[in-house]
Design an enzyme around this catalytic site. Structure first.
Site, short mmCIF file in Angstrom:
data_model
loop_
_atom_site.label_atom_id
_atom_site.label_comp_id
_atom_site.label_asym_id
_atom_site.label_seq_id
_atom_site.Cartn_x
_atom_site.Cartn_y
_atom_site.Cartn_z
CG ASP A 49 -2.14 0.90 1.04
OD1 ASP A 49 -3.22 0.34 0.77
OD2 ASP A 49 -2.00 2.14 1.14
CG ASP B 31 2.40 4.22 -7.63
OD1 ASP B 31 1.52 3.40 -7.96
OD2 ASP B 31 2.48 5.36 -8.14
CB VAL B 32 0.19 -1.09 -7.35
CG1 VAL B 32 -0.02 -1.60 -5.95
CG2 VAL B 32 -0.89 -0.11 -7.77
CG ASN C 4 -8.47 -4.18 -2.85
OD1 ASN C 4 -9.66 -4.18 -3.15
ND2 ASN C 4 -7.96 -3.34 -1.94
CE1 TYR D 3 -12.78 2.72 -9.46
CE2 TYR D 3 -15.07 2.42 -10.10
CZ TYR D 3 -14.01 2.10 -9.29
OH TYR D 3 -14.17 1.17 -8.30
CE LYS E 1 -11.52 -0.59 -10.06
NZ LYS E 1 -10.52 -1.37 -9.29
CB THR F 64 -14.45 1.46 1.92
OG1 THR F 64 -14.60 2.23 0.72
CG2 THR F 64 -14.83 0.02 1.65
#
Length: 255
Positions: free
Chosen positions: A41, A62-63, A85, A150, A154, A185
């Site tokens: 994360d 950072d992914v 995720n 977004y 996805k 969340t």
């Protein structure tokens, strides 16, 4: 909850693990007896606050950074499960959306997904076993105005999971996606429009309940723990013949 013996002694990777669905999934795996967690994360300190009892390795980064995954690949000796995720939410109609915002969304949600998936599959290919779940969204299935970047990221995530499943089946690895709808969340709290809604309805829970009543046939959003358990099902041996699918968990939004 699955049998603890199923996850005992095994290793799982969870990205976006500091909060929300990622944190709930890390705790779910911990409760199911996972041997070790590799947690990724941007908020590295928050990973130490998850209250886990199992052995875990926190990685801040950072992914979408290839160097992060190059380092992990070099040090990774075993991987049985991966929950990919990490992601960000952006809004804006196409005519108003600037290229920088578009690219940032794609970098995290799609480049980051590709890089983490590639690392997971390379490790699992060596062992000829494993299970992966990619977090998508109902926005990748049902179009909604103002969500172009977004939603596109996805939708691509769902297709990426299917392609990965087709490629990985020959070495015993399953790959699936999950497409949640509204989930309770902290992502809501970061939206500028949410604070006035909380004030209008007299509280955060009341605001979310009002939103869910209007937005979903079931009249409720999911909790992060509920989605974590669904991810756990896809990882588990109970789902041993399930691969290349997208579990839609949206309260009926996509009907």
């Amino acid at each position: 909850m699955q049998s603890q013996s199923e996850f005992s002694g095994r290793t799982a990777l969870v990205t976006g693990a500091a909060s929300g669905i990622g944190a709930a999934t890390a705790r779910w795996l911990d409760a199911c007896g996972i041997g070790e967690l590799i947690l990724v994360d941007l908020d590295r300190p928050a990973l130490d606050q998850l209250g886990l009892s199992c052995k875990f390795r926190p990685l801040g980064g950072d992914v979408s950074d290839p160097a992060l995954w190059k380092l992990l690949e070099r040090e990774l000796t075993r991987l049985d499960y991966a929950v990919l995720n990490a992601g960000i939410a952006t809004n804006g109609e196409i005519t108003e959306l600037d290229i920088a915002s578009w690219r940032k969304t794609m970098a995290v949600n799609l480049d980051g997904m590709f890089l983490s998936l590639r690392t997971a599959l390379r490790a699992m290919k060596k062992a000829s076993s494993g299970a992966v779940v990619l977090t998508a969204s109902v926005s990748g299935i049902k179009a909604a105005a103002g969500t172009a970047a977004y939603s596109a990221s996805k939708a691509a995530t769902i297709q990426l999971a299917k392609v990965a499943a087709a490629e990985a089946a020959k070495y015993g690895v399953r790959v699936n996606a999950i497409a949640p709808g509204g989930v309770d969340t902290g992502i809501w709290d970061r939206a500028e429009w949410f604070a006035p809604l909380v004030e209008q309805h007299g509280g955060r829970a009341e605001a979310l309940a009002a939103m869910a009543k209007d937005a979903t046939p079931l009249g409720r959003f999911a909790s992060a723990d509920e989605v974590a358990a669904q991810i756990g099902f896809l990882l588990s041996d109970v789902a041993a013949t399930i691969t290349g699918t997208c579990l839609v968990s949206d309260g009926g939004v996509s009907l």
